[in-house]
Design an enzyme around this catalytic site. Sequence first.
Site, short mmCIF file in Angstrom:
data_model
loop_
_atom_site.label_atom_id
_atom_site.label_comp_id
_atom_site.label_asym_id
_atom_site.label_seq_id
_atom_site.Cartn_x
_atom_site.Cartn_y
_atom_site.Cartn_z
N LYS A 128 9.32 60.09 -2.76
CA LYS A 128 9.19 61.28 -1.91
C LYS A 128 9.96 61.09 -0.60
O LYS A 128 10.73 61.96 -0.19
CB LYS A 128 7.70 61.53 -1.64
CG LYS A 128 7.38 62.57 -0.60
CD LYS A 128 5.94 62.98 -0.65
CE LYS A 128 5.01 62.19 0.24
NZ LYS A 128 5.17 62.38 1.69
N SER A 129 9.77 59.94 0.05
CA SER A 129 10.43 59.72 1.34
C SER A 129 11.95 59.71 1.19
O SER A 129 12.68 60.30 2.00
CB SER A 129 10.01 58.36 1.93
OG SER A 129 8.65 58.39 2.26
N ARG A 181 14.92 62.43 2.64
CA ARG A 181 16.06 61.97 3.44
C ARG A 181 17.37 62.32 2.75
O ARG A 181 18.35 62.72 3.41
CB ARG A 181 15.95 60.46 3.67
CG ARG A 181 14.87 60.11 4.71
CD ARG A 181 14.34 58.70 4.48
NE ARG A 181 13.42 58.26 5.52
CZ ARG A 181 12.12 58.60 5.57
NH1 ARG A 181 11.59 59.41 4.67
NH2 ARG A 181 11.35 58.13 6.54
N GLY A 210 4.50 66.85 6.63
CA GLY A 210 4.84 66.28 7.93
C GLY A 210 6.24 65.69 7.92
O GLY A 210 6.97 65.77 8.91
N SER A 232 5.50 54.54 12.96
CA SER A 232 5.65 55.75 12.16
C SER A 232 7.11 55.94 11.75
O SER A 232 7.99 56.09 12.60
CB SER A 232 5.19 56.99 12.94
OG SER A 232 5.69 58.15 12.32
N GLN A 281 8.25 58.49 10.20
CA GLN A 281 8.67 59.88 10.43
C GLN A 281 9.20 60.04 11.85
O GLN A 281 10.23 60.68 12.07
CB GLN A 281 7.50 60.83 10.18
CG GLN A 281 7.09 60.87 8.72
CD GLN A 281 5.94 61.82 8.46
OE1 GLN A 281 5.46 62.51 9.35
NE2 GLN A 281 5.48 61.84 7.22
N ASP A 304 0.24 54.80 2.89
CA ASP A 304 -0.09 55.93 2.00
C ASP A 304 -1.01 55.52 0.85
O ASP A 304 -1.44 56.37 0.07
CB ASP A 304 1.20 56.54 1.42
CG ASP A 304 1.92 57.38 2.46
OD1 ASP A 304 1.29 57.75 3.47
OD2 ASP A 304 3.11 57.67 2.27
N ARG A 352 -8.18 60.87 6.38
CA ARG A 352 -8.44 60.16 5.12
C ARG A 352 -9.64 59.22 5.22
O ARG A 352 -10.26 58.91 4.20
CB ARG A 352 -7.18 59.41 4.67
CG ARG A 352 -6.15 60.38 4.13
CD ARG A 352 -4.93 59.73 3.51
NE ARG A 352 -4.10 60.77 2.92
CZ ARG A 352 -2.79 60.66 2.69
NH1 ARG A 352 -2.15 59.54 2.99
NH2 ARG A 352 -2.12 61.66 2.14
N ARG A 390 -3.14 62.97 -2.13
CA ARG A 390 -3.49 61.57 -2.44
C ARG A 390 -4.99 61.38 -2.61
O ARG A 390 -5.43 60.53 -3.38
CB ARG A 390 -2.94 60.63 -1.37
CG ARG A 390 -1.42 60.68 -1.28
CD ARG A 390 -0.85 59.45 -0.61
NE ARG A 390 0.50 59.70 -0.13
CZ ARG A 390 1.60 59.71 -0.90
NH1 ARG A 390 1.51 59.47 -2.18
NH2 ARG A 390 2.77 59.95 -0.37
C1 S3P Z 1 6.71 58.96 5.58
C2 S3P Z 1 6.10 58.19 6.53
C3 S3P Z 1 4.66 57.99 6.62
C4 S3P Z 1 3.96 58.39 5.32
C5 S3P Z 1 4.46 59.69 4.76
C6 S3P Z 1 5.95 59.62 4.50
C7 S3P Z 1 8.18 59.12 5.62
O1 S3P Z 1 4.14 58.78 7.67
O2 S3P Z 1 2.57 58.47 5.54
O3 S3P Z 1 3.80 60.01 3.55
O4 S3P Z 1 8.75 59.61 4.63
O5 S3P Z 1 8.77 58.75 6.64
P1 S3P Z 1 4.12 58.25 9.20
O6 S3P Z 1 5.50 58.09 9.63
O7 S3P Z 1 3.45 59.36 9.97
O8 S3P Z 1 3.32 57.00 9.18
#
Ligand code: S3P
Length: 448
Positions: free
Chosen positions: A21-22, A26, A93, A166, A168, A324, A355, A397
Amino acid sequence: MRLSIRPGNSLNGQVIVPGDKSISHRAALLGALGDGESRIEHFLNAGVTDAMLSILTQLRVPWQREGENLSISGNGWQGLHASLQALNCGNSGTTMRLLAGGLSAANIPAILDGSPGLRKRPMKRIVEPLKKMGVSIEATKGCAPIIISSTNLPLRGILHKMPVASAQVKSCLLLAALAADSPCIIVEPGPSRDHTECMLSEMGIAIEKWTETENNRVWYFTRLNPDHRQLLPPLNISIPGDFSAAAFFIVAAAIVPGSCIALQNVGLNPTRTGLLEVLIEMGGNIQITERVTPGAEPVGDVTVRHSVLKGIEISGSTVVRMIDEFPVFAVAAAYANGKTIVREAKELRFKESDRISALGGELTRLDVDFSETADGFIIQGCQVRGDAIVEAHGDHRIAMALTVAALAAEASVGVDGAEFIGESFPEFLPCLKKLGADVSIVEEGNGE
Ligand code: S3P
């Protein structure tokens, strides 16, 4: 949508999990910012990545998807066009935070909005540092909608020390830093996932990483040395299987007697695989074979057999490397012998649901001995009774973790809110059934 799970069947066979997913997020965004035709294989087709692709359409970036193959026709920094309508990031997010950075660098005014759940999640953590970089950005009370106005480029490089690790936030700032006229240094208290750094390095952007110790605490530094809005080349990648999707089968095989599941082509980036190390320490019967691949991301096969697990204590950087996986890790802890303690994991309260509290409420309904703490939880492992209806709290999740919890329970379980599974893993139920699980949809519901 309600699922009904009847425990008792062992799980056996092979699974190919969907694309990470991440990395999919990107790849879509960097492909849109790149100059030329990007080709992406094994792209995740799910709710959250659909949201990203719909936004690219709104920004008038052409793309085409055939099964899991995605091609994006980027036109460099000029390829995105502002939309008068808000960009709907759904429940994601990652979509919102990454886009905020990318659109700031591309100087595209935008309104970033999302679901009621996403509107509650903290965005001050990106808005404040982006402002310091010179981006015109506002968010009411630190939450979405986020409004980005036209900005004077170049942006400024900053030194930003993040209170929590983080990926993100780090990725948002790294993307914005592509339009800065001086280096940007981001400091984190833990090793959050580094996919953005891997991809940008492969695209020719100069990124350095190092660690420093201060008062016995390790800080993780990432420095991007921009060459103001250098043209990004198109991407040509095959996305590894999502470790976070594999995690549900890893735990399922470990807790259901008689099981053996082989997962192929799983991403094994060490910033993601904390759960594997923790389960092995708990007594997990797990074999890992790394594959040789051309890309920067390590990939391999993971085989897991039913295991006798024992409780464990987790804190610090391990928490970051399995952030996660806590919903499904809590399930493993519930079936382990003895006590499991999780500390320094307050970030779990700011995910698709809180969570810690969601797990506490639902696992307690299944008769698990769960105590919530301010920054984690304590589980006294036992057999899990089941015989209850539990609820996903709008969180994909939590829905999948509760389904896994039910597979080894003493009695049947209903999981409400299972429609949220489609946000990250639409094939989860067919995969489970193929392995032998007795899972069925008993109520379609309206998805609300
Ligand atoms: C992610 C970073 C994580 C993760 C999310 C995906 C990403 O969040 O929990 O599912 O793709 O960069 P955080 O950066 O808020 O920890």
